[in-house]
Write a protein that holds these residues in place. Structure first.
Motif, PDB file in Angstrom:
ATOM      1  N   LEU A   1     -47.763  20.147  69.672  1.00  0.00           N
ATOM      2  CA  LEU A   1     -49.011  20.521  69.018  1.00  0.00           C
ATOM      3  C   LEU A   1     -48.691  21.284  67.737  1.00  0.00           C
ATOM      4  N   ARG A   2     -49.591  21.237  66.769  1.00  0.00           N
ATOM      5  CA  ARG A   2     -49.360  21.894  65.478  1.00  0.00           C
ATOM      6  C   ARG A   2     -49.864  23.325  65.455  1.00  0.00           C
ATOM      7  N   PHE A   3     -50.182  23.877  66.601  1.00  0.00           N
ATOM      8  CA  PHE A   3     -50.717  25.231  66.682  1.00  0.00           C
ATOM      9  C   PHE A   3     -50.203  25.892  67.953  1.00  0.00           C
ATOM     10  N   PRO A   4     -50.170  27.221  68.006  1.00  0.00           N
ATOM     11  CA  PRO A   4     -49.741  27.919  69.219  1.00  0.00           C
ATOM     12  C   PRO A   4     -50.692  27.596  70.376  1.00  0.00           C
ATOM     13  N   SER A   5     -50.126  27.443  71.557  1.00  0.00           N
ATOM     14  CA  SER A   5     -50.966  27.106  72.706  1.00  0.00           C
ATOM     15  C   SER A   5     -50.356  27.653  73.994  1.00  0.00           C
ATOM     16  N   VAL A   6     -51.218  27.787  74.985  1.00  0.00           N
ATOM     17  CA  VAL A   6     -50.833  28.247  76.305  1.00  0.00           C
ATOM     18  C   VAL A   6     -51.458  27.293  77.313  1.00  0.00           C
TER      19      VAL A   6
ATOM     20  N   GLN B   1     -43.609  19.276  76.240  1.00  0.00           N
ATOM     21  CA  GLN B   1     -43.955  18.286  75.217  1.00  0.00           C
ATOM     22  C   GLN B   1     -44.763  18.913  74.089  1.00  0.00           C
ATOM     23  N   TRP B   2     -45.705  19.750  74.433  1.00  0.00           N
ATOM     24  CA  TRP B   2     -46.631  20.307  73.451  1.00  0.00           C
ATOM     25  C   TRP B   2     -46.120  21.581  72.788  1.00  0.00           C
ATOM     26  N   GLY B   3     -44.996  22.129  73.284  1.00  0.00           N
ATOM     27  CA  GLY B   3     -44.506  23.389  72.735  1.00  0.00           C
ATOM     28  C   GLY B   3     -45.375  24.560  73.157  1.00  0.00           C
ATOM     29  N   SER B   4     -46.010  24.432  74.310  1.00  0.00           N
ATOM     30  CA  SER B   4     -46.918  25.462  74.819  1.00  0.00           C
ATOM     31  C   SER B   4     -46.187  26.433  75.739  1.00  0.00           C
ATOM     32  N   ARG B   5     -46.686  27.641  75.793  1.00  0.00           N
ATOM     33  CA  ARG B   5     -46.207  28.603  76.795  1.00  0.00           C
ATOM     34  C   ARG B   5     -46.931  28.261  78.099  1.00  0.00           C
ATOM     35  N   LEU B   6     -46.206  28.265  79.212  1.00  0.00           N
ATOM     36  CA  LEU B   6     -46.801  27.979  80.515  1.00  0.00           C
ATOM     37  C   LEU B   6     -47.000  29.280  81.273  1.00  0.00           C
TER      38      LEU B   6
ATOM     39  N   GLY C   1     -57.335  36.028  83.105  1.00  0.00           N
ATOM     40  CA  GLY C   1     -57.466  34.918  82.166  1.00  0.00           C
ATOM     41  C   GLY C   1     -57.788  35.414  80.775  1.00  0.00           C
ATOM     42  N   ARG C   2     -58.627  36.440  80.690  1.00  0.00           N
ATOM     43  CA  ARG C   2     -58.969  37.020  79.395  1.00  0.00           C
ATOM     44  C   ARG C   2     -57.736  37.635  78.739  1.00  0.00           C
ATOM     45  N   ALA C   3     -56.880  38.247  79.555  1.00  0.00           N
ATOM     46  CA  ALA C   3     -55.652  38.849  79.026  1.00  0.00           C
ATOM     47  C   ALA C   3     -54.726  37.772  78.445  1.00  0.00           C
ATOM     48  N   ILE C   4     -54.645  36.619  79.091  1.00  0.00           N
ATOM     49  CA  ILE C   4     -53.839  35.505  78.579  1.00  0.00           C
ATOM     50  C   ILE C   4     -54.399  35.046  77.232  1.00  0.00           C
ATOM     51  N   LEU C   5     -55.713  34.923  77.146  1.00  0.00           N
ATOM     52  CA  LEU C   5     -56.350  34.533  75.886  1.00  0.00           C
ATOM     53  C   LEU C   5     -56.104  35.575  74.802  1.00  0.00           C
ATOM     54  N   ASP C   6     -56.235  36.846  75.156  1.00  0.00           N
ATOM     55  CA  ASP C   6     -56.013  37.908  74.176  1.00  0.00           C
ATOM     56  C   ASP C   6     -54.585  37.877  73.634  1.00  0.00           C
ATOM     57  N   GLU C   7     -53.593  37.593  74.500  1.00  0.00           N
ATOM     58  CA  GLU C   7     -52.200  37.480  74.047  1.00  0.00           C
ATOM     59  C   GLU C   7     -52.056  36.345  73.035  1.00  0.00           C
ATOM     60  N   LEU C   8     -52.688  35.219  73.317  1.00  0.00           N
ATOM     61  CA  LEU C   8     -52.626  34.085  72.394  1.00  0.00           C
ATOM     62  C   LEU C   8     -53.293  34.440  71.065  1.00  0.00           C
ATOM     63  N   LEU C   9     -54.429  35.105  71.131  1.00  0.00           N
ATOM     64  CA  LEU C   9     -55.129  35.496  69.903  1.00  0.00           C
ATOM     65  C   LEU C   9     -54.299  36.451  69.062  1.00  0.00           C
ATOM     66  N   GLU C  10     -53.566  37.351  69.702  1.00  0.00           N
ATOM     67  CA  GLU C  10     -52.691  38.260  68.957  1.00  0.00           C
ATOM     68  C   GLU C  10     -51.575  37.473  68.265  1.00  0.00           C
ATOM     69  N   GLU C  11     -51.126  36.412  68.902  1.00  0.00           N
ATOM     70  CA  GLU C  11     -50.071  35.590  68.324  1.00  0.00           C
ATOM     71  C   GLU C  11     -50.556  34.849  67.077  1.00  0.00           C
ATOM     72  N   VAL C  12     -51.792  34.366  67.103  1.00  0.00           N
ATOM     73  CA  VAL C  12     -52.292  33.575  65.983  1.00  0.00           C
ATOM     74  C   VAL C  12     -53.039  34.413  64.944  1.00  0.00           C
ATOM     75  N   GLN C  13     -53.483  35.601  65.339  1.00  0.00           N
ATOM     76  CA  GLN C  13     -54.198  36.490  64.424  1.00  0.00           C
ATOM     77  C   GLN C  13     -53.614  37.885  64.550  1.00  0.00           C
ATOM     78  N   PRO C  14     -52.482  38.146  63.900  1.00  0.00           N
ATOM     79  CA  PRO C  14     -51.851  39.465  64.027  1.00  0.00           C
ATOM     80  C   PRO C  14     -52.815  40.595  63.662  1.00  0.00           C
ATOM     81  N   VAL C  15     -52.708  41.677  64.409  1.00  0.00           N
ATOM     82  CA  VAL C  15     -53.542  42.859  64.149  1.00  0.00           C
ATOM     83  C   VAL C  15     -53.027  43.526  62.883  1.00  0.00           C
ATOM     84  N   HIS C  16     -53.929  43.825  61.959  1.00  0.00           N
ATOM     85  CA  HIS C  16     -53.578  44.491  60.720  1.00  0.00           C
ATOM     86  C   HIS C  16     -53.760  45.994  60.882  1.00  0.00           C
ATOM     87  N   ALA C  17     -52.754  46.738  60.487  1.00  0.00           N
ATOM     88  CA  ALA C  17     -52.805  48.200  60.629  1.00  0.00           C
ATOM     89  C   ALA C  17     -53.516  48.818  59.439  1.00  0.00           C
TER      90      ALA C  17
END
Length: 95
Positions: free
Chosen positions: A27-32, A53-58, A79-95
């Motif tokens: 896949l062309r984007f981070p995935s879980v 195959q997809w380069g996803s984290r399992l 499940g929300r925590a898994i989603l939040d981890e993925l979101l942090e990966e694709v949208q880094p928190v700005h200090a």
């Protein structure tokens, strides 16, 4: 991606025909992929193969059946925590 169904598996429902023939390339984007140990529509081994195959984290979450709105999981903070981890990966928190 939650509860990836195996179109060639014994329990695959005809109503899920649109999930047949998934891509077999990275896949062309981070995935879980979130997989349940007793999902009747897709074994963890199948999810692991797709993750490679997809380069996803399992993430294996134990035995929750088929993870969907009808599963009775409810709000599912894990499940929300898994989603939040993925979101942090694709949208880094700005200090």
């Amino acid at each position: 991606l939650v509860a990836v169904p195996d179109a060639e598996g014994m329990g695959f429902p005809a109503a899920a025909a649109t999930f047949a023939n998934p891509p077999e390339t990275r896949l062309r984007f981070p995935s879980v992929i979130v997989a349940s140990g007793n999902d009747p529509y897709g074994a963890v081994d199948y999810s692991a193969r797709r993750a490679r195959q997809w380069g996803s984290r399992l993430v294996e979450v134990g035995e929750l059946g088929h993870i969907n709105a009808g599963s009775g999981i409810g709000a599912w903070p894990a499940g929300r925590a898994i989603l939040d981890e993925l979101l942090e990966e694709v949208q880094p928190v700005h200090a």
